[in-house]
Design a protein around this motif. Structure first.
Motif, short mmCIF file in Angstrom:
data_model
loop_
_atom_site.label_atom_id
_atom_site.label_comp_id
_atom_site.label_asym_id
_atom_site.label_seq_id
_atom_site.Cartn_x
_atom_site.Cartn_y
_atom_site.Cartn_z
N ILE A 108 -71.23 -78.12 75.42
CA ILE A 108 -71.19 -76.77 75.98
C ILE A 108 -70.40 -75.90 75.01
CG2 ILE A 108 -70.55 -75.36 77.97
CD1 ILE A 108 -70.42 -78.02 79.57
N THR A 109 -71.02 -74.86 74.46
CA THR A 109 -70.32 -74.05 73.46
C THR A 109 -69.72 -72.80 74.08
OG1 THR A 109 -72.49 -73.14 72.96
CG2 THR A 109 -71.63 -74.79 71.43
N ASP A 110 -70.37 -72.31 75.11
CA ASP A 110 -69.96 -71.03 75.67
C ASP A 110 -69.23 -71.27 76.99
OD1 ASP A 110 -69.87 -68.44 75.16
OD2 ASP A 110 -71.78 -67.92 76.11
N LEU A 111 -67.91 -71.10 76.97
CA LEU A 111 -67.17 -71.31 78.22
C LEU A 111 -66.82 -69.96 78.84
CD1 LEU A 111 -64.75 -74.25 77.42
CD2 LEU A 111 -66.83 -74.28 78.77
N ASN A 112 -67.29 -69.74 80.04
CA ASN A 112 -66.93 -68.53 80.79
C ASN A 112 -66.16 -68.97 82.02
OD1 ASN A 112 -68.29 -66.41 79.20
ND2 ASN A 112 -70.07 -67.69 79.68
N ILE A 113 -64.88 -68.58 82.03
CA ILE A 113 -63.96 -69.21 82.97
C ILE A 113 -63.49 -68.24 84.05
CG2 ILE A 113 -61.73 -70.39 83.13
CD1 ILE A 113 -62.20 -71.01 80.06
N THR A 140 -50.56 -71.03 84.33
CA THR A 140 -51.31 -69.95 83.70
C THR A 140 -50.96 -69.88 82.21
OG1 THR A 140 -51.10 -68.76 85.78
CG2 THR A 140 -51.86 -67.50 83.89
N GLU A 141 -49.66 -69.93 81.93
CA GLU A 141 -49.18 -69.82 80.55
C GLU A 141 -49.80 -70.93 79.69
OE1 GLU A 141 -44.82 -69.68 78.44
OE2 GLU A 141 -44.94 -69.57 80.62
N GLY A 142 -49.72 -72.15 80.17
CA GLY A 142 -50.23 -73.29 79.42
C GLY A 142 -51.73 -73.18 79.18
N PHE A 143 -52.47 -72.87 80.24
CA PHE A 143 -53.93 -72.82 80.11
C PHE A 143 -54.36 -71.67 79.20
CE2 PHE A 143 -58.19 -71.60 81.42
CZ PHE A 143 -58.84 -72.81 81.26
N ASN A 144 -53.71 -70.50 79.38
CA ASN A 144 -54.09 -69.33 78.58
C ASN A 144 -53.84 -69.56 77.10
OD1 ASN A 144 -54.89 -68.11 80.88
ND2 ASN A 144 -53.34 -66.50 80.88
N GLU A 145 -52.80 -70.35 76.80
CA GLU A 145 -52.49 -70.64 75.40
C GLU A 145 -53.69 -71.31 74.72
OE1 GLU A 145 -48.44 -72.06 74.85
OE2 GLU A 145 -49.21 -73.36 73.25
N ILE A 146 -54.25 -72.30 75.41
CA ILE A 146 -55.40 -73.02 74.86
C ILE A 146 -56.62 -72.09 74.84
CG2 ILE A 146 -56.88 -75.06 75.08
CD1 ILE A 146 -54.10 -75.95 74.69
N GLU A 152 -58.82 -71.20 71.56
CA GLU A 152 -60.22 -71.57 71.42
C GLU A 152 -61.15 -70.37 71.56
OE1 GLU A 152 -61.14 -74.56 70.59
OE2 GLU A 152 -59.08 -75.30 70.62
N GLY A 153 -60.58 -69.23 71.90
CA GLY A 153 -61.42 -68.04 72.06
C GLY A 153 -62.33 -68.09 73.27
N TRP A 154 -61.86 -68.72 74.34
CA TRP A 154 -62.66 -68.79 75.55
C TRP A 154 -62.65 -67.45 76.25
CZ3 TRP A 154 -59.93 -73.84 77.39
CH2 TRP A 154 -60.47 -74.93 76.68
N ASN A 155 -63.68 -67.24 77.04
CA ASN A 155 -63.81 -66.00 77.77
C ASN A 155 -63.34 -66.21 79.22
OD1 ASN A 155 -64.53 -63.55 78.75
ND2 ASN A 155 -66.74 -63.99 78.83
N GLN A 198 -72.86 -66.07 85.62
CA GLN A 198 -72.17 -65.83 84.36
C GLN A 198 -71.07 -66.84 84.06
OE1 GLN A 198 -70.69 -61.79 84.24
NE2 GLN A 198 -72.44 -61.08 85.40
N PHE A 199 -70.68 -67.63 85.05
CA PHE A 199 -69.53 -68.52 84.83
C PHE A 199 -69.95 -69.98 84.86
CE2 PHE A 199 -69.04 -69.98 89.21
CZ PHE A 199 -69.72 -68.99 89.91
N ASN A 200 -69.23 -70.79 84.10
CA ASN A 200 -69.51 -72.23 84.17
C ASN A 200 -68.25 -73.07 84.31
OD1 ASN A 200 -68.64 -71.75 81.63
ND2 ASN A 200 -70.46 -72.49 80.58
N VAL A 201 -67.09 -72.40 84.46
CA VAL A 201 -65.85 -73.15 84.69
C VAL A 201 -65.04 -72.45 85.77
CG1 VAL A 201 -63.72 -74.03 83.69
CG2 VAL A 201 -65.76 -73.88 82.27
N VAL A 202 -64.50 -73.21 86.72
CA VAL A 202 -63.57 -72.65 87.69
C VAL A 202 -62.29 -73.47 87.65
CG1 VAL A 202 -63.13 -72.18 90.13
CG2 VAL A 202 -65.40 -71.82 89.20
#
Lengths: 372, 355
Positions: free
Chosen positions: A189-194, A210-216, A220-223, A251-255
């Motif tokens: 999966i190349t396009d992650l929309n979270i 939030t801080e930890g996840f947002n850092e990654i 990675e340039g996730w949306n 539009q989303f594939n990650v929750v």
């Protein structure tokens, strides 16, 4: 006259129900309190009688008296935390645990700690209900020469404690991010929309995760499409997800749900909206905390991964106490070990902060063996 | 022109107008985003059930609408508010789940007692609380705010005790029904509709509505006229408790658990706000049930709209407050009087010019 009788009757009925209601629940609460007072009294007597002897026994490491002022018993997580302490500091292991359940009342907790000082216990464990207002009582502990170990929540306005043991929420967030990256790579999966369902605004768990996840995500340039709070509740998670399903349809594939209950709500909302999720679905869903119910969902494939917030701090506390007994310098900040669970072995292990962490593949045995 | 005037002077015009105003914000937003202008209002059938923002408003607003029915009666008859409804909701939910799961059990898939026993038990618990409030207010003449303050603080705690301080999960599909779907319509909408219709019929077809208003306007005069004022106030609180019980079951069924700490949290304020937004005076007396119901859905429309606009939930209460201020101002008598005077002046100026 008739009316008066009726009104008196209704009043009586109400009072009776309330008493019955209270009675039902408080039976054991009351019992524990009396028991506690009883044990406290005996402990006090013992302490008085053995005053001279205590020093010797403590020194020879026979019986250590430990006072534990717990927050309360509001969740399964808390119950597990209490249970862990009672198991580790049992009489068989050579401890005498004085346990006080403070029922989320910080005044009671301060009193409990003062009670421990009077009893002259060897160590005090506190899970602080509030993070401030501790300096005076901790100074009293210091003057009495009793080391204090803080677990789970933090004390912000005093550093007069020997050590703190608890969860590293930021690492939990980082682990989640690293897992998601590895999982997406493995699945192609190349396009992650979270979409993120946050916890209560301002809670340390929310901030850290939030801080930890947002850092990654940034690396990675996730949306990240949206991030709203679900207040750590099922209802909140459900309502936020219901709205997400409409605003970001298709539009989303990650929750990402910042606790288990929010994930339960989000799953309900997605089912209602006809969005498929989990291992075989279109949407990857993960949650934090890892209580038994969430792990069961993960095993069934409804949740892709669950990141633990470990309530079992007692073994680490015991290590610290042993260290202090031996007169060693102890670490002042200790993080409990936290595992990551996944439905399958797509991602065998992840590297968080340069440390390799295995992803445990869930089986029914693992769930049954867990304490909570 | 006269027709427009007739419509604008209808009692329910302003509440309805305000609700449309809130929803109109979505049309503007959708157009601005380059989407179909009425996408907010689109209702479709997906996955075999109704789907859309409007359905969300009706569905999520059910609890507040149900509470608003009871609150309207209480406000009208006793010129006071019942601030215990949120806590009573939580207590009813806890009692229901405790019956269904058995005491001390924190998670169950099997029901300990038949579903109907648990649900009726929960609703009955709501009635008992309502009767308690009613007795205090009607027969002991305690001020409504003070009387209901008791259960406001106690009911939630009693619920926690009943559930042994745990969140009780009842993961049984039959219990999910009340927060789920009946056919393709969400059950909460149907429950709310049934409550509204039954209460409306009861108030319109019997003299109860008239009695409640007359007691609210003047308790003493009503008594002298031969009405049992205390009994009527008592019945209003009883109905309020009953409604809180029903709302509690719905809220608990939605999440198939009894989360005593969170169910119905701050709902009493929303219910009171619904009554006020409906153009009802909190001073008691004349009331409009329809107004309160519209008020309840307006509140949910605001919440859903803020979600739809993607307003961060941290700042959402600020926007909610601003919208409420505007709505309340539009409906305030001095503002209405000012608008009337202005219209009259304009008419006069026009008339003068013509002459």
């Amino acid at each position: 006259m008739k009316r008066k009788i009726v009104s008196v009757l209704v009043c009586a009925a109400m009072a009776a129900t309330m008493i019955a209601g209270c009675g039902g629940g408080s039976d054991d609460a009351a019992a524990t309190t009396t028991e506690e007072t009883a044990t406290e009294e005996t402990a006090a007597d013992d302490a008085a009688a053995e005053d001279a002897a205590t020093d010797d026994t403590a020194a020879s490491g026979e019986t250590l008296t430990i006072g534990f002022a717990q927050v309360g018993h509001e969740s399964d997580w808390r119950t597990a935390s209490t249970q862990s302490c009672q198991d580790v500091f049992s009489a068989e292991n050579g401890y005498d645990l004085q346990f006080v359940d403070c029922d989320n009342d910080s005044a009671v907790q301060l009193e409990a700690v003062r009670g421990f000082i009077e009893q002259d216990v060897d160590y005090i464990i506190i899970d602080p209900i509030v993070s401030t207002g501790w300096d005076t009582v901790l100074t009293e502990c210091q003057d009495a020469g009793i080391p204090v170990i803080v677990i789970d929540r933090t004390i912000d306005d005093s550093d007069k404690y020997a050590a703190w043991v608890g969860s590293d929420f930021k690492t939990e967030g980082l682990a989640c991010g690293e897992w998601l990256k590895a999982y997406a790579d493995a699945k192609g999966i190349t396009d992650l929309n979270i979409l993120v369902i946050e916890g209560t605004t301002g809670a340390s768990a929310t901030i850290g995760r939030t801080e930890g996840f947002n850092e990654i995500a940034e690396r990675e340039g996730w949306n990240i499409l949206d991030s709203q709070t679900g207040d750590f509740t099922q209802e909140g998670g459900q309502q936020v997800m219901e709205s997400y399903c409409k605003s970001y349809e298709g539009q989303f594939n990650v929750v990402i749900c910042q606790n288990d209950n929010e994930a339960f709500g989000a799953m309900d909302a997605m089912t209602a909206a006809g969005v498929s999720y989990g291992v075989d679905g279109d949407v990857i869903i993960v949650s934090f905390d890892a209580a038994r119910t969430a792990l069961q969902y993960c095993l069934d494939g409804d949740l892709n991964a669950v990141f633990e917030c470990n309530p079992l701090a007692a073994p680490m506390v015991e290590e610290i106490i042993k260290g202090l007994e031996a007169g060693e310098e102890v670490e002042t900040e200790v993080y409990v070990e936290e595992s990551c669970f996944a439905h399958d072995d797509t991602v065998p292990s992840i590297s968080v902060n340069g440390v390799d962490t295995p992803m445990t593949v869930l089986t029914q045995d693992i769930i049954d063996a867990r304490a909570y | 022109m006269d027709k427009v005037k007739k419509i604008t002077q209808k009692r329910l015009f302003l509440p309805v107008f305000c609700m449309f105003l809130v929803m109109a914000a979505n049309i503007i937003y959708d157009v601005a985003c380059g989407e179909f202008a009425f996408s907010f209002f689109t209702i479709s059938v997906r996955n075999g059930v109704l789907y859309g923002r409007l359905i969300d408003i009706l569905n999520r607003g059910s609890e507040i609408a149900i509470l608003a029915i009871g609150m309207t009666l209480v406000v009208s008859a006793s010129a006071g508010t019942d601030i215990s409804v949120g806590s009573v909701m939580s207590l009813a939910a806890s009692f229901c789940c405790m019956l269904l799961a058995g005491y001390g059990v924190s998670s169950t898939t099997e029901l300990a007692v038949p579903l109907i026993v648990g649900v009726l038990g929960g609703i009955l618990m709501g009635c008992v609380c309502g009767a308690f409030n009613g007795t205090l207010v009607a027969y002991l003449n305690v001020q409504p705010m003070v009387a209901t303050l008791i259960l406001f603080s106690a009911a939630r705690a009693i619920g926690l005790l009943l559930c042994n301080n745990l969140i009780v999960y009842v993961r049984n599909d039959s219990f999910k029904f009340f927060g789920g779907y009946l056919g393709f319509i969400p059950t909460p909408i149907i429950i709310a509709a049934v409550c509204v219709v039954v209460m409306a019929l009861l108030l319109k077809k019997t003299a109860l509505g008239l009695y409640v208003q007359s007691v609210g306007i003047n308790k003493k005069a009503s008594r002298i006229a031969g009405l049992n004022s205390s009994k009527i106030i008592f019945v209003c609180y009883l109905v309020c408790g009953l409604m809180a019980g029903i709302a509690g079951i719905v809220a608990s069924s939605r999440i198939s658990s009894a989360d005593s700490n969170n169910i119905g949290l701050n709902y009493e304020m929303d219910a009171i706000l619904a009554v006020a937004l409906g153009g009802n005076s909190l001073g008691g007396g004349k009331f409009s049930l329809a107004g309160s119901i519209i008020g309840a859905y307006t509140i949910q429309a605001i919440t859903t709209t803020l979600y739809a606009l993607g307003v961060s939930t941290d700042v959402a209460p600020v926007f909610k407050a601003i919208i409420v201020i505007i709505i309340v101002t539009i409906q305030a008598p001095p503002f209405k009087a000012y608008m009337k005077r202005r219209a009259a002046r304009k008419a006069l100026a026009k008339g003068g010019a013509a002459a």
